[in-house]
Design a protein around this motif. Structure first.
Motif, PDB file in Angstrom:
ATOM      1  N   ILE A 106       1.049  -1.576   0.069  1.00  0.00           N
ATOM      2  CA  ILE A 106       0.183  -0.079   0.047  1.00  0.00           C
ATOM      3  C   ILE A 106       1.210   1.052   0.365  1.00  0.00           C
ATOM      4  CG2 ILE A 106      -1.670   0.955   1.332  1.00  0.00           C
ATOM      5  CD1 ILE A 106      -2.678  -1.778   2.437  1.00  0.00           C
ATOM      6  N   ASN A 107       2.246   1.395   0.663  1.00  0.00           N
ATOM      7  CA  ASN A 107       2.705   1.829   0.792  1.00  0.00           C
ATOM      8  C   ASN A 107       3.777   3.049  -0.389  1.00  0.00           C
ATOM      9  OD1 ASN A 107       3.068   3.943   3.114  1.00  0.00           O
ATOM     10  ND2 ASN A 107       2.641   1.790   4.157  1.00  0.00           N
ATOM     11  N   ARG A 108       3.897   1.698  -1.163  1.00  0.00           N
ATOM     12  CA  ARG A 108       5.190   1.816  -2.211  1.00  0.00           C
ATOM     13  C   ARG A 108       4.283   1.000  -3.530  1.00  0.00           C
ATOM     14  NH1 ARG A 108      11.038  -0.075  -1.394  1.00  0.00           N
ATOM     15  NH2 ARG A 108      10.954   0.509  -2.813  1.00  0.00           N
ATOM     16  N   ALA A 109       3.312  -0.206  -3.417  1.00  0.00           N
ATOM     17  CA  ALA A 109       2.513  -0.055  -5.102  1.00  0.00           C
ATOM     18  C   ALA A 109       0.607   0.489  -4.559  1.00  0.00           C
ATOM     19  CB  ALA A 109       3.336  -1.513  -5.402  1.00  0.00           C
ATOM     20  N   PRO A 110       0.482   1.156  -4.628  1.00  0.00           N
ATOM     21  CA  PRO A 110      -0.837   1.239  -4.311  1.00  0.00           C
ATOM     22  C   PRO A 110      -1.607   1.162  -5.024  1.00  0.00           C
ATOM     23  CG  PRO A 110       0.159   3.238  -4.161  1.00  0.00           C
ATOM     24  CD  PRO A 110       0.970   2.747  -4.424  1.00  0.00           C
ATOM     25  N   HIS A 111      -0.782   1.721  -6.496  1.00  0.00           N
ATOM     26  CA  HIS A 111      -1.788   1.622  -7.413  1.00  0.00           C
ATOM     27  C   HIS A 111      -2.423  -0.275  -8.239  1.00  0.00           C
ATOM     28  CE1 HIS A 111      -2.566   5.672  -8.429  1.00  0.00           C
ATOM     29  NE2 HIS A 111      -1.997   6.051  -8.435  1.00  0.00           N
ATOM     30  N   LEU A 112      -0.986  -0.540  -7.705  1.00  0.00           N
ATOM     31  CA  LEU A 112      -1.328  -2.333  -8.551  1.00  0.00           C
ATOM     32  C   LEU A 112      -2.502  -2.760  -7.941  1.00  0.00           C
ATOM     33  CD1 LEU A 112       0.328  -3.879 -10.305  1.00  0.00           C
ATOM     34  CD2 LEU A 112       1.962  -4.873  -7.873  1.00  0.00           C
ATOM     35  N   ILE A 113      -2.834  -2.724  -6.360  1.00  0.00           N
ATOM     36  CA  ILE A 113      -3.937  -3.047  -5.234  1.00  0.00           C
ATOM     37  C   ILE A 113      -5.041  -2.011  -6.163  1.00  0.00           C
ATOM     38  CG2 ILE A 113      -4.427  -2.973  -3.413  1.00  0.00           C
ATOM     39  CD1 ILE A 113      -1.819  -2.323  -2.492  1.00  0.00           C
ATOM     40  N   LEU A 114      -4.977  -0.935  -6.414  1.00  0.00           N
ATOM     41  CA  LEU A 114      -6.227  -0.447  -7.170  1.00  0.00           C
ATOM     42  C   LEU A 114      -6.427  -1.041  -8.692  1.00  0.00           C
ATOM     43  CD1 LEU A 114      -5.981   3.222  -6.148  1.00  0.00           C
ATOM     44  CD2 LEU A 114      -7.698   2.007  -5.102  1.00  0.00           C
ATOM     45  N   ASP A 115      -5.533  -1.309  -9.065  1.00  0.00           N
ATOM     46  CA  ASP A 115      -6.245  -2.371 -10.535  1.00  0.00           C
ATOM     47  C   ASP A 115      -6.313  -3.339 -10.500  1.00  0.00           C
ATOM     48  OD1 ASP A 115      -4.626  -0.416 -12.084  1.00  0.00           O
ATOM     49  OD2 ASP A 115      -2.504  -0.795 -12.451  1.00  0.00           O
ATOM     50  N   GLY A 116      -6.225  -4.134  -9.386  1.00  0.00           N
ATOM     51  CA  GLY A 116      -7.269  -5.243  -9.541  1.00  0.00           C
ATOM     52  C   GLY A 116      -8.802  -5.270  -8.935  1.00  0.00           C
ATOM     53  N   ALA A 117      -8.822  -3.721  -7.755  1.00  0.00           N
ATOM     54  CA  ALA A 117     -10.202  -3.956  -6.997  1.00  0.00           C
ATOM     55  C   ALA A 117     -10.999  -2.951  -8.107  1.00  0.00           C
ATOM     56  CB  ALA A 117      -9.759  -3.002  -5.876  1.00  0.00           C
ATOM     57  N   LEU A 118     -10.521  -2.526  -8.946  1.00  0.00           N
ATOM     58  CA  LEU A 118     -11.409  -2.145  -9.976  1.00  0.00           C
ATOM     59  C   LEU A 118     -11.611  -2.689 -11.310  1.00  0.00           C
ATOM     60  CD1 LEU A 118      -9.344   1.607 -10.416  1.00  0.00           C
ATOM     61  CD2 LEU A 118     -11.633   1.313  -9.515  1.00  0.00           C
ATOM     62  N   LEU A 119     -10.385  -3.209 -10.991  1.00  0.00           N
ATOM     63  CA  LEU A 119     -11.188  -4.486 -12.945  1.00  0.00           C
ATOM     64  C   LEU A 119     -12.070  -5.044 -11.596  1.00  0.00           C
ATOM     65  CD1 LEU A 119      -9.772  -5.726 -15.273  1.00  0.00           C
ATOM     66  CD2 LEU A 119      -8.142  -6.815 -13.380  1.00  0.00           C
ATOM     67  N   VAL A 120     -12.538  -6.139 -10.331  1.00  0.00           N
ATOM     68  CA  VAL A 120     -13.187  -6.335 -10.304  1.00  0.00           C
ATOM     69  C   VAL A 120     -14.004  -5.768 -10.512  1.00  0.00           C
ATOM     70  CG1 VAL A 120     -14.063  -7.198  -8.251  1.00  0.00           C
ATOM     71  CG2 VAL A 120     -11.567  -7.654  -9.050  1.00  0.00           C
ATOM     72  N   ALA A 121     -13.899  -4.600  -9.711  1.00  0.00           N
ATOM     73  CA  ALA A 121     -15.061  -3.928  -9.388  1.00  0.00           C
ATOM     74  C   ALA A 121     -15.759  -3.670 -11.053  1.00  0.00           C
ATOM     75  CB  ALA A 121     -14.872  -2.287  -8.945  1.00  0.00           C
ATOM     76  N   PHE A 214      -5.154  -8.829  -4.397  1.00  0.00           N
ATOM     77  CA  PHE A 214      -5.892  -7.853  -5.715  1.00  0.00           C
ATOM     78  C   PHE A 214      -4.462  -7.050  -7.343  1.00  0.00           C
ATOM     79  CE2 PHE A 214      -9.861  -6.643  -2.681  1.00  0.00           C
ATOM     80  CZ  PHE A 214     -10.898  -7.040  -3.891  1.00  0.00           C
ATOM     81  N   ALA A 215      -3.196  -7.159  -6.178  1.00  0.00           N
ATOM     82  CA  ALA A 215      -2.434  -6.814  -6.555  1.00  0.00           C
ATOM     83  C   ALA A 215      -1.885  -7.845  -7.525  1.00  0.00           C
ATOM     84  CB  ALA A 215      -0.991  -6.449  -5.667  1.00  0.00           C
ATOM     85  N   GLN A 216      -1.679  -9.209  -6.873  1.00  0.00           N
ATOM     86  CA  GLN A 216      -1.917 -10.137  -7.427  1.00  0.00           C
ATOM     87  C   GLN A 216      -2.710 -10.336  -8.817  1.00  0.00           C
ATOM     88  OE1 GLN A 216       0.880 -12.855  -7.661  1.00  0.00           O
ATOM     89  NE2 GLN A 216       1.436 -11.986  -5.384  1.00  0.00           N
ATOM     90  N   LEU A 217      -3.644 -10.502  -8.683  1.00  0.00           N
ATOM     91  CA  LEU A 217      -5.260 -10.589  -9.972  1.00  0.00           C
ATOM     92  C   LEU A 217      -4.521  -9.780 -11.236  1.00  0.00           C
ATOM     93  CD1 LEU A 217      -7.253 -11.564 -10.751  1.00  0.00           C
ATOM     94  CD2 LEU A 217      -8.633  -9.700  -9.772  1.00  0.00           C
ATOM     95  N   ALA A 218      -4.072  -7.874 -10.899  1.00  0.00           N
ATOM     96  CA  ALA A 218      -3.656  -7.116 -11.312  1.00  0.00           C
ATOM     97  C   ALA A 218      -2.767  -7.867 -12.508  1.00  0.00           C
ATOM     98  CB  ALA A 218      -3.611  -5.922 -10.802  1.00  0.00           C
ATOM     99  N   ILE A 219      -1.842  -8.548 -11.676  1.00  0.00           N
ATOM    100  CA  ILE A 219      -0.365  -8.875 -12.414  1.00  0.00           C
ATOM    101  C   ILE A 219      -1.121  -9.720 -13.357  1.00  0.00           C
ATOM    102  CG2 ILE A 219       1.486 -10.616 -11.913  1.00  0.00           C
ATOM    103  CD1 ILE A 219       2.344  -7.425 -11.306  1.00  0.00           C
ATOM    104  N   ALA A 220      -2.084 -10.476 -13.083  1.00  0.00           N
ATOM    105  CA  ALA A 220      -1.820 -11.847 -14.043  1.00  0.00           C
ATOM    106  C   ALA A 220      -2.833 -11.371 -14.917  1.00  0.00           C
ATOM    107  CB  ALA A 220      -2.980 -12.898 -13.245  1.00  0.00           C
ATOM    108  N   ALA A 221      -4.059 -10.424 -14.412  1.00  0.00           N
ATOM    109  CA  ALA A 221      -4.435  -9.930 -15.692  1.00  0.00           C
ATOM    110  C   ALA A 221      -3.884  -9.258 -17.120  1.00  0.00           C
ATOM    111  CB  ALA A 221      -5.169  -8.399 -15.486  1.00  0.00           C
ATOM    112  N   ARG A 222      -2.273  -8.459 -16.555  1.00  0.00           N
ATOM    113  CA  ARG A 222      -1.590  -8.059 -17.592  1.00  0.00           C
ATOM    114  C   ARG A 222      -1.217  -9.058 -18.216  1.00  0.00           C
ATOM    115  NH1 ARG A 222      -1.482  -3.779 -13.695  1.00  0.00           N
ATOM    116  NH2 ARG A 222      -1.360  -1.735 -14.790  1.00  0.00           N
ATOM    117  N   ILE A 223      -0.315 -10.135 -17.954  1.00  0.00           N
ATOM    118  CA  ILE A 223       0.276 -10.683 -18.185  1.00  0.00           C
ATOM    119  C   ILE A 223       0.267 -12.292 -18.855  1.00  0.00           C
ATOM    120  CG2 ILE A 223       2.616 -10.430 -16.997  1.00  0.00           C
ATOM    121  CD1 ILE A 223       2.553 -12.481 -15.427  1.00  0.00           C
TER     122      ILE A 223
END
Length: 540
Positions: A106-121, A214-223
């Motif tokens: 959350i402190n260093r890569a907050p947008h990766l978490i938000l990527d996964g959460a917004l993808l799900v939303a 959520f961050a793991q989901l964002a990585i998997a969705a990209r690659i």
């Protein structure tokens, strides 16, 4: 020692980084840097996202390990059936003293978490996103990330996004506690257990998962699932985030592929070459002994197979020079303090378990060991949340992992080792008391000032004392109290007086403890320890 970990400790990577990509470039990836490092993310349909999650075997990284695709489908089905838009909640409430992986993300890569959460939303058609945090640093970082994306909680927005800040306490990390706080209630579990997938925030179907998930989901969705599966084990692909602390030279958070030997991870942090034991999964986790460490690899299935747990991703070795039961006692006291104070198995059972462990260390013998086993058994599956279950698992694991030391304390004069306090617990160096409420309750609960006595010439086994004052009295198998005298905790003094006044046989009395300090918890055993309390009124 028991020193607190910083919010953002050193971060290391084994192999190629995924979640920690870009950490070598900047301290925090803002939105422009995040897009440079990870690239854009295309939206996905709900079933497509569920299939991706299933192919990579994505499970919750907060401790429970529930399959993400099942949760996703359950929320979607419930939302369609009820005709209600669902809610997405990111649980970043990392409240264990030994866990920092989510805080680092959350402190260093907050947008990766938000990527996964917004993808799900977007896939679910959700119009509300809430990120739960408990630390000032994570609140600042996530609020800044929402602002960088132009997201807010204002009415009329395509998706309303907000940060929910709760106190740093073990029970606030429970899903039900976070949902209750979002709805305006206290950040403690409700009295009844409900499925968030069916009825969560505002009664709507809610997809709630851990920040790393959520961050793991964002990585998997990209690659894609195939490339994601090239890292780690076949049945548990990808990487995991681990927090390594305890008896190590450099506490750190490590991103590592599944399948890496646990001993290699420990070496990176400067753990002893032959640790006496390693606590896996955090304070709701399990101990494994030194021999088992060499067999274990970093994966949920492997750690389960050797008696450990991946849990919340915390790994804590201890040295050969410290007393493992003494270290575990400090954790047991902390777990007792973390009770929400609203259900008996937690509020009464966990302090009793801590006292049981202390009794073993103070020479209570086999009776103390049996009493501890019984308390641990009794608290399971009876609480308003999983805190009693996780605490009982930790206690039972301690008994199982350190049999030699346990025998030395139970059958001899102890193991002879000091307690070094290598497991992180409190900020400011405060020692645990084992009293629910922690620091806020210390003055009220402090050293006991009174002792309560049973007059056996009068006692008729009515059982009223155990009902009024369960902090002190437990009934044996024959229905009589199992102690002749006991210290009265300060918070229970009024109840002790009530027990004396209401005893039908007038068999109780209270005396001031004139020594000015708390008496030993080694209460005088009068009857063999019972297997449970008799129902009030039986045998009267």
């Amino acid at each position: 020692m028991n020193e607190a970990l910083p919010d953002v400790p050193e971060v290391r990577v084994v192999g190629l980084p995924q979640l920690t990509s870009g950490f070598d470039l900047v301290e925090r990836l803002d939105l422009p840097m995040h897009l440079k490092v990870h690239g854009p993310l295309e939206p996905m349909g709900g079933e497509q996202l569920a299939q991706l999650s299933e192919r990579i075997n994505l499970k919750g990284r907060g401790g429970a390990g529930f399959p993400f695709h099942k949760k996703l489908r359950s929320v979607a089905e419930s939302a369609i059936k009820r005709g209600i838009r669902p809610v997405v909640v990111v649980n970043g409430s990392e409240d264990e003293p030994a866990c920092r992986k989510d805080t680092v993300l959350i402190n260093r890569a907050p947008h990766l978490i938000l990527d996964g959460a917004l993808l799900v939303a977007e896939a679910l058609g959700a119009r509300q996103l809430v990120v739960g945090v408990t630390r000032e640093s994570t609140q600042r970082s996530m609020e800044a990330a929402l602002s960088e994306r132009g997201l807010s909680n204002r009415r009329g927005a395509a998706i309303r996004a907000s940060v929910q800040r709760n106190p740093v306490r073990m029970v606030t990390g429970a899903a039900a506690s976070l949902i209750r706080s979002i709805d305006g209630g206290p950040a403690i579990p409700p009295g009844r257990k409900t499925s968030a997938s069916r009825s969560g925030v505002g009664g709507a179907p809610t997809l709630l998962s851990n920040a790393e998930t959520f961050a793991q989901l964002a990585i998997a969705a990209r690659i894609g699932s195939e490339r994601y599966g090239n890292t780690g084990l076949y049945d548990e692909p990808g990487t995991v985030m681990l927090t390594i602390s305890g008896a190590v030279a450099r506490p750190m958070v490590i991103e590592a592929p599944t399948g890496v030997p646990l001993r290699y991870i420990l070496q990176l942090a400067g753990a002893p070459p032959v640790p006496q034991g390693v606590l896996t999964g955090g304070y709701h986790g399990k101990w494994i002994d030194a021999a088992t460490v060499n067999e274990a690899i970093v994966s949920r299935n492997s750690l389960d197979a050797v008696g450990g747990a991946l849990g919340a991703g915390a790994i804590l070795p201890i040295t050969q020079e410290t007393c493992p039961l003494g270290e575990s006692l400090q954790v047991a006291k902390w777990l007792a303090e973390e009770s929400a104070g609203q259900c008996g198995p937690c509020y009464l059972g966990l302090p009793a378990a801590a006292r049981g462990m202390e009794d073993i260390l103070n020479g209570g013998g086999p009776a103390a060991l049996e009493a501890l086993k019984q308390v641990a058994k009794n608290v399971k599956r009876r609480g308003a949340c999983s805190h009693p279950d996780g605490s009982a698992m930790f206690l039972e694991s301690t008994i199982k992992a350190f049999t030699d030391d346990l025998a030395a304390h139970v059958l001899g004069n102890g193991c002879g080792r000091p307690v070094e306090g290598v497991l992180p617990l409190f900020e400011g160096g405060r020692a645990p008391t084992g009293i629910p409420g922690g620091t806020a309750a210390e003055e009220e609960n402090g050293p006991a000032r009174q002792k309560i006595f049973v007059d056996w010439t009068l006692c008729r086994g009515h059982g009223l004392c155990a009902d009024i004052l369960p902090e002190v009295f437990e009934l044996g198998a024959d229905g009589f109290p199992t102690v002749a005298q006991a210290a009265v905790p300060r918070y229970a003094e009024a109840k002790a007086l009530r027990a004396v006044r209401r005893c039908p046989a007038l068999a109780l009395r209270i005396e001031e403890d004139t020594r000015g300090s708390a008496p030993s918890r080694n209460n005088l055993p009068v009857l063999s320890q019972g297997r449970g309390r008799r129902a009030l009124g039986s045998g009267r």
